[in-house]
Design a protein around this motif. Structure first.
Motif, PDB file in Angstrom:
ATOM      1  N   ASP A   1      41.657   4.873  42.943  1.00  0.00           N
ATOM      2  CA  ASP A   1      40.836   4.171  41.870  1.00  0.00           C
ATOM      3  C   ASP A   1      40.983   2.743  41.728  1.00  0.00           C
ATOM      4  OD1 ASP A   1      43.135   4.297  40.275  1.00  0.00           O
ATOM      5  OD2 ASP A   1      41.949   5.036  38.502  1.00  0.00           O
ATOM      6  N   SER A   2      41.783   2.207  42.653  1.00  0.00           N
ATOM      7  CA  SER A   2      42.287   0.653  42.600  1.00  0.00           C
ATOM      8  C   SER A   2      41.292  -0.439  42.595  1.00  0.00           C
ATOM      9  CB  SER A   2      43.246   0.543  43.865  1.00  0.00           C
ATOM     10  OG  SER A   2      43.521  -0.962  43.642  1.00  0.00           O
ATOM     11  N   LEU A   3      41.162  -1.203  41.693  1.00  0.00           N
ATOM     12  CA  LEU A   3      40.322  -2.329  41.540  1.00  0.00           C
ATOM     13  C   LEU A   3      40.377  -3.251  42.853  1.00  0.00           C
ATOM     14  CD1 LEU A   3      40.249  -3.394  37.659  1.00  0.00           C
ATOM     15  CD2 LEU A   3      38.984  -1.555  38.917  1.00  0.00           C
ATOM     16  N   VAL A   4      39.488  -4.282  42.893  1.00  0.00           N
ATOM     17  CA  VAL A   4      39.544  -5.289  44.077  1.00  0.00           C
ATOM     18  C   VAL A   4      39.446  -6.269  43.401  1.00  0.00           C
ATOM     19  CG1 VAL A   4      38.703  -3.607  45.975  1.00  0.00           C
ATOM     20  CG2 VAL A   4      37.174  -5.276  44.504  1.00  0.00           C
ATOM     21  N   GLY A   5      40.212  -7.463  43.958  1.00  0.00           N
ATOM     22  CA  GLY A   5      40.197  -8.923  43.400  1.00  0.00           C
ATOM     23  C   GLY A   5      39.191  -9.645  44.066  1.00  0.00           C
ATOM     24  N   ILE A   6      38.624 -10.464  43.194  1.00  0.00           N
ATOM     25  CA  ILE A   6      37.548 -11.501  43.504  1.00  0.00           C
ATOM     26  C   ILE A   6      37.902 -12.935  42.552  1.00  0.00           C
ATOM     27  CG2 ILE A   6      35.590  -9.806  43.771  1.00  0.00           C
ATOM     28  CD1 ILE A   6      34.874 -10.659  40.691  1.00  0.00           C
ATOM     29  N   GLY A   7      37.319 -13.966  43.410  1.00  0.00           N
ATOM     30  CA  GLY A   7      37.769 -15.490  42.757  1.00  0.00           C
ATOM     31  C   GLY A   7      37.237 -16.442  43.274  1.00  0.00           C
ATOM     32  N   THR A   8      37.116 -17.544  42.790  1.00  0.00           N
ATOM     33  CA  THR A   8      36.325 -18.802  43.035  1.00  0.00           C
ATOM     34  C   THR A   8      36.989 -19.917  42.243  1.00  0.00           C
ATOM     35  OG1 THR A   8      34.317 -20.030  43.681  1.00  0.00           O
ATOM     36  CG2 THR A   8      34.158 -18.756  41.676  1.00  0.00           C
TER      37      THR A   8
ATOM     38  N   ASP B   1      35.831  -3.154  39.490  1.00  0.00           N
ATOM     39  CA  ASP B   1      35.652  -1.906  40.244  1.00  0.00           C
ATOM     40  C   ASP B   1      34.689  -2.040  41.288  1.00  0.00           C
ATOM     41  OD1 ASP B   1      34.002   0.738  40.516  1.00  0.00           O
ATOM     42  OD2 ASP B   1      35.764   1.513  39.195  1.00  0.00           O
ATOM     43  N   ARG B   2      34.818  -1.179  42.566  1.00  0.00           N
ATOM     44  CA  ARG B   2      33.868  -1.415  43.626  1.00  0.00           C
ATOM     45  C   ARG B   2      32.790  -0.833  43.427  1.00  0.00           C
ATOM     46  NH1 ARG B   2      38.781   1.078  47.476  1.00  0.00           N
ATOM     47  NH2 ARG B   2      39.178   1.849  45.393  1.00  0.00           N
TER      48      ARG B   2
ATOM     49  N   LEU C   1      31.099  -1.479  40.778  1.00  0.00           N
ATOM     50  CA  LEU C   1      30.260  -2.457  40.147  1.00  0.00           C
ATOM     51  C   LEU C   1      29.892  -3.688  40.992  1.00  0.00           C
ATOM     52  CD1 LEU C   1      29.482  -4.373  37.615  1.00  0.00           C
ATOM     53  CD2 LEU C   1      31.600  -5.078  37.365  1.00  0.00           C
ATOM     54  N   LEU C   2      30.645  -3.873  41.857  1.00  0.00           N
ATOM     55  CA  LEU C   2      30.274  -4.921  43.163  1.00  0.00           C
ATOM     56  C   LEU C   2      29.183  -4.668  43.733  1.00  0.00           C
ATOM     57  CD1 LEU C   2      33.785  -5.939  44.764  1.00  0.00           C
ATOM     58  CD2 LEU C   2      32.319  -7.321  43.655  1.00  0.00           C
ATOM     59  N   ALA C   3      29.021  -3.201  44.150  1.00  0.00           N
ATOM     60  CA  ALA C   3      27.809  -2.848  44.900  1.00  0.00           C
ATOM     61  C   ALA C   3      26.523  -2.877  43.889  1.00  0.00           C
ATOM     62  CB  ALA C   3      28.107  -1.192  45.333  1.00  0.00           C
ATOM     63  N   ASP C   4      26.886  -2.442  42.700  1.00  0.00           N
ATOM     64  CA  ASP C   4      25.732  -2.151  41.842  1.00  0.00           C
ATOM     65  C   ASP C   4      24.976  -3.631  41.600  1.00  0.00           C
ATOM     66  OD1 ASP C   4      25.769   0.376  41.743  1.00  0.00           O
ATOM     67  OD2 ASP C   4      26.743   0.556  39.927  1.00  0.00           O
ATOM     68  N   ALA C   5      26.036  -4.737  41.379  1.00  0.00           N
ATOM     69  CA  ALA C   5      25.759  -5.988  40.756  1.00  0.00           C
ATOM     70  C   ALA C   5      25.298  -7.089  42.205  1.00  0.00           C
ATOM     71  CB  ALA C   5      26.859  -6.456  40.080  1.00  0.00           C
ATOM     72  N   ASN C   6      25.456  -6.387  43.469  1.00  0.00           N
ATOM     73  CA  ASN C   6      24.945  -7.066  44.363  1.00  0.00           C
ATOM     74  C   ASN C   6      26.073  -8.427  44.744  1.00  0.00           C
ATOM     75  OD1 ASN C   6      23.632  -7.382  46.696  1.00  0.00           O
ATOM     76  ND2 ASN C   6      22.075  -8.911  45.882  1.00  0.00           N
ATOM     77  N   GLY C   7      27.333  -8.119  44.414  1.00  0.00           N
ATOM     78  CA  GLY C   7      28.191  -9.307  44.947  1.00  0.00           C
ATOM     79  C   GLY C   7      29.083  -9.643  43.836  1.00  0.00           C
TER      80      GLY C   7
ATOM     81  N   TRP D   1      32.618 -16.992  46.883  1.00  0.00           N
ATOM     82  CA  TRP D   1      33.494 -16.107  46.294  1.00  0.00           C
ATOM     83  C   TRP D   1      34.462 -15.438  47.305  1.00  0.00           C
ATOM     84  CZ3 TRP D   1      34.289 -14.963  40.753  1.00  0.00           C
ATOM     85  CH2 TRP D   1      33.481 -15.415  40.257  1.00  0.00           C
ATOM     86  N   HIS D   2      35.676 -15.152  46.803  1.00  0.00           N
ATOM     87  CA  HIS D   2      36.519 -14.641  47.929  1.00  0.00           C
ATOM     88  C   HIS D   2      36.790 -13.214  47.343  1.00  0.00           C
ATOM     89  CE1 HIS D   2      37.345 -18.441  50.127  1.00  0.00           C
ATOM     90  NE2 HIS D   2      36.857 -18.979  48.979  1.00  0.00           N
ATOM     91  N   GLY D   3      37.322 -12.145  48.257  1.00  0.00           N
ATOM     92  CA  GLY D   3      37.752 -10.992  47.861  1.00  0.00           C
ATOM     93  C   GLY D   3      39.088 -10.595  48.641  1.00  0.00           C
ATOM     94  N   THR D   4      39.596  -9.433  47.760  1.00  0.00           N
ATOM     95  CA  THR D   4      40.982  -8.998  48.476  1.00  0.00           C
ATOM     96  C   THR D   4      40.603  -7.398  48.559  1.00  0.00           C
ATOM     97  OG1 THR D   4      41.611  -7.956  46.360  1.00  0.00           O
ATOM     98  CG2 THR D   4      42.107 -10.318  46.845  1.00  0.00           C
ATOM     99  N   PRO D   5      41.600  -6.664  49.581  1.00  0.00           N
ATOM    100  CA  PRO D   5      41.574  -5.408  49.442  1.00  0.00           C
ATOM    101  C   PRO D   5      41.776  -4.751  48.135  1.00  0.00           C
ATOM    102  CG  PRO D   5      43.053  -6.511  51.058  1.00  0.00           C
ATOM    103  CD  PRO D   5      42.646  -7.421  50.142  1.00  0.00           C
ATOM    104  N   PRO D   6      42.123  -3.375  47.953  1.00  0.00           N
ATOM    105  CA  PRO D   6      42.316  -2.705  46.744  1.00  0.00           C
ATOM    106  C   PRO D   6      43.682  -3.261  46.411  1.00  0.00           C
ATOM    107  CG  PRO D   6      41.270  -1.078  48.272  1.00  0.00           C
ATOM    108  CD  PRO D   6      41.279  -2.290  49.039  1.00  0.00           C
ATOM    109  N   LEU D   7      43.768  -3.779  45.079  1.00  0.00           N
ATOM    110  CA  LEU D   7      45.077  -4.508  44.642  1.00  0.00           C
ATOM    111  C   LEU D   7      46.220  -3.518  44.397  1.00  0.00           C
ATOM    112  CD1 LEU D   7      43.134  -6.765  41.829  1.00  0.00           C
ATOM    113  CD2 LEU D   7      44.086  -7.444  44.116  1.00  0.00           C
ATOM    114  N   THR D   8      46.177  -2.127  43.710  1.00  0.00           N
ATOM    115  CA  THR D   8      47.249  -1.380  43.710  1.00  0.00           C
ATOM    116  C   THR D   8      47.552  -0.439  44.845  1.00  0.00           C
ATOM    117  OG1 THR D   8      46.829  -1.294  41.435  1.00  0.00           O
ATOM    118  CG2 THR D   8      48.094   0.180  42.078  1.00  0.00           C
ATOM    119  N   ARG D   9      48.689  -1.003  45.564  1.00  0.00           N
ATOM    120  CA  ARG D   9      49.219  -0.569  46.648  1.00  0.00           C
ATOM    121  C   ARG D   9      50.365  -0.679  47.008  1.00  0.00           C
ATOM    122  NH1 ARG D   9      46.437  -3.573  51.613  1.00  0.00           N
ATOM    123  NH2 ARG D   9      44.928  -2.402  51.141  1.00  0.00           N
ATOM    124  N   ARG D  10      51.270   0.149  47.859  1.00  0.00           N
ATOM    125  CA  ARG D  10      52.426  -0.116  48.381  1.00  0.00           C
ATOM    126  C   ARG D  10      52.710   0.422  49.618  1.00  0.00           C
ATOM    127  NH1 ARG D  10      55.250   4.651  47.888  1.00  0.00           N
ATOM    128  NH2 ARG D  10      54.353   6.370  46.730  1.00  0.00           N
ATOM    129  N   LEU D  11      54.005  -0.047  50.373  1.00  0.00           N
ATOM    130  CA  LEU D  11      54.136   0.443  51.523  1.00  0.00           C
ATOM    131  C   LEU D  11      55.061   1.842  51.337  1.00  0.00           C
ATOM    132  CD1 LEU D  11      55.222  -2.729  53.569  1.00  0.00           C
ATOM    133  CD2 LEU D  11      53.088  -1.392  53.799  1.00  0.00           C
TER     134      LEU D  11
END
Length: 411
Positions: free
Chosen positions: A193-200, A241-242, A244-250, A275-285
């Protein structure tokens, strides 16, 4: 290294042909704060270091413009406190949290700084170069093989590739890094359920946004922070939330929904920006070390950040890994040293990441955020733990590692 004009600053940049004619002690892949600081620390320990990045510097980057007290303390302890002052980094002394139309402002003591990543990253690379690091940007890196006492890395640019021999590789290529994609032992584990990053970034911050204040908006679907940079621009970064990104159209509309629902104003110019985006934020190797290979910074593990944690983690891991990598260059005991970095990485970061993840969970719930705001209005003393969290210095074992550059003190 020859000097090239990059914006208003001369930049020393190495050449692929020259780099391929020697065997390096260390190649660092990724020239963000983790990579640049690790390269600098290793050069100060007398190692030959090649630092490379796929971007051309100075580069534009949205996330990571807030440095908390821990990150600022690391700068001071490794002799780079002057860097923040020289860049005009703005001290952060206020945190404004909004949800459901309610806002609470918390005063911060030693709350850290805000500074643009394009300025900070370029300055850190230049400091590494001053210490003897060779730097090449605009190249793609790929692990290409192992030797009896080292590794080989392929660097490519404009369809041309060279092989670079090194004793040790440090992977510091961030969330989007692909250096380890072909290595099954280093597969990424992402939280479902990781969120994704967005920014500008907005060129001129509206008057509402006071310098030195972080404006954090919490609403259904994520949270968005806004802060003024050293040059007056407004940095806007969020975790959403991904769905929300889809529903809000960007990302722009998603951020607008969150900010307005929380109760902060939305500068209309933000909707027209890129705007710039990231992969899912909560992750580890699955692991952060192998034979003559060490992973640091966001490439190793990442949790949805709150304000400045990610930058602190990156710099702490860079300082802590340097003595281990130095030993790996000098001694042929790769398994023991890999195990040592695995243990040090866990002790250095896991507890701090768990705290950050807990706060992130709170920010995912507008209901809990609104309840917290109401409670803080009536009982301001409840903010003390949060204020201490923002202002916390590095843990004692990390301070010892920074003071002595001896990771044995923390494992």
């Amino acid at each position: 290294m020859p000097l090239e004009k990059r914006g208003d600053v001369p930049f020393a940049v190495g050449r692929l042909d020259d780099a391929s004619r020697r065997t390096w002690d260390v190649i660092v892949i990724g020239a963000g704060p983790a990579g640049a600081v690790a390269a600098r620390q290793l050069a100060r320990l007398g190692k030959s270091v090649l630092l490379v990045d796929k971007a051309s510097f100075p580069r534009y980057k949205v996330c990571g413009c807030c440095l908390n007290a821990t990150a600022a303390e690391v700068f001071e302890r490794i002799g780079l406190g002057h860097l923040l002052r020289g860049l005009g980094a703005r001290p952060i002394d206020q945190f404004a949290l909004a949800s459901g139309g309610r806002v609470v402002s918390l005063p911060l003591v030693d709350g850290g700084f805000s500074v643009s990543r394009e300025a900070l990253d370029a300055a850190l690379v230049r400091e590494a170069i001053v210490c003897g690091v060779e730097f090449i940007d605009g190249v793609q890196a790929r692990l290409s093989g192992e030797t009896a006492n080292g590794r080989t890395v392929q660097l490519s640019r404009d369809g041309r590739a060279v092989q670079i021999a090194t004793k040790v590789v440090i992977a510091a290529d961030g969330l989007r890094g692909s250096l380890l994609d072909a290595s099954p032992d280093f597969h990424r584990i992402a939280t479902p359920d990781s969120l994704v990053g967005i920014g500008t970034t907005l060129e001129a911050a509206p008057q509402y946004f006071r310098a030195g204040t972080i404006y954090m908006a919490v609403a259904q679907g994520g949270y968005v922070g806004q802060v003024r940079l050293e040059d007056g621009r407004l940095d806007v970064a969020g975790a959403v939330d991904r769905r929300l990104l889809a529903d809000a159209n960007g990302p722009a509309q998603a951020a607008k929904q969150i900010v307005e629902a929380a109760g902060f104003p939305w500068p209309s110019e933000l909707s027209a920006l890129k705007w710039h985006g990231t992969p899912p934020l909560t992750r580890r190797l699955a692991r952060v070390a192998g034979r003559r290979l060490f992973v640091i910074g966001d490439a190793a593990a990442y949790v949805e950040p709150f304000t400045g944690e990610g930058m602190a983690w990156a710099m702490l891991s860079a300082c802590a890994v340097a003595p281990i990598v130095s030993q790996s260059v000098e001694h042929d005991s790769p398994r023991r040293l890999a195990d040592r970095w695995e243990a040090a990485h866990r002790q250095l970061l896991v507890r701090r990441m768990l705290v950050c993840r807990g706060i992130g969970k709170l920010l995912r719930s507008p209901r809990l955020a609104r309840a917290a705001i109401v409670a803080l209005h009536h009982f301001p003393s409840l903010a003390a733990p949060l204020v201490r969290y923002f202002s916390a210095p590095p843990p004692r074992f990390a301070v010892r590692a920074l003071d002595r550059l001896d990771v044995m003190t923390i494992v």
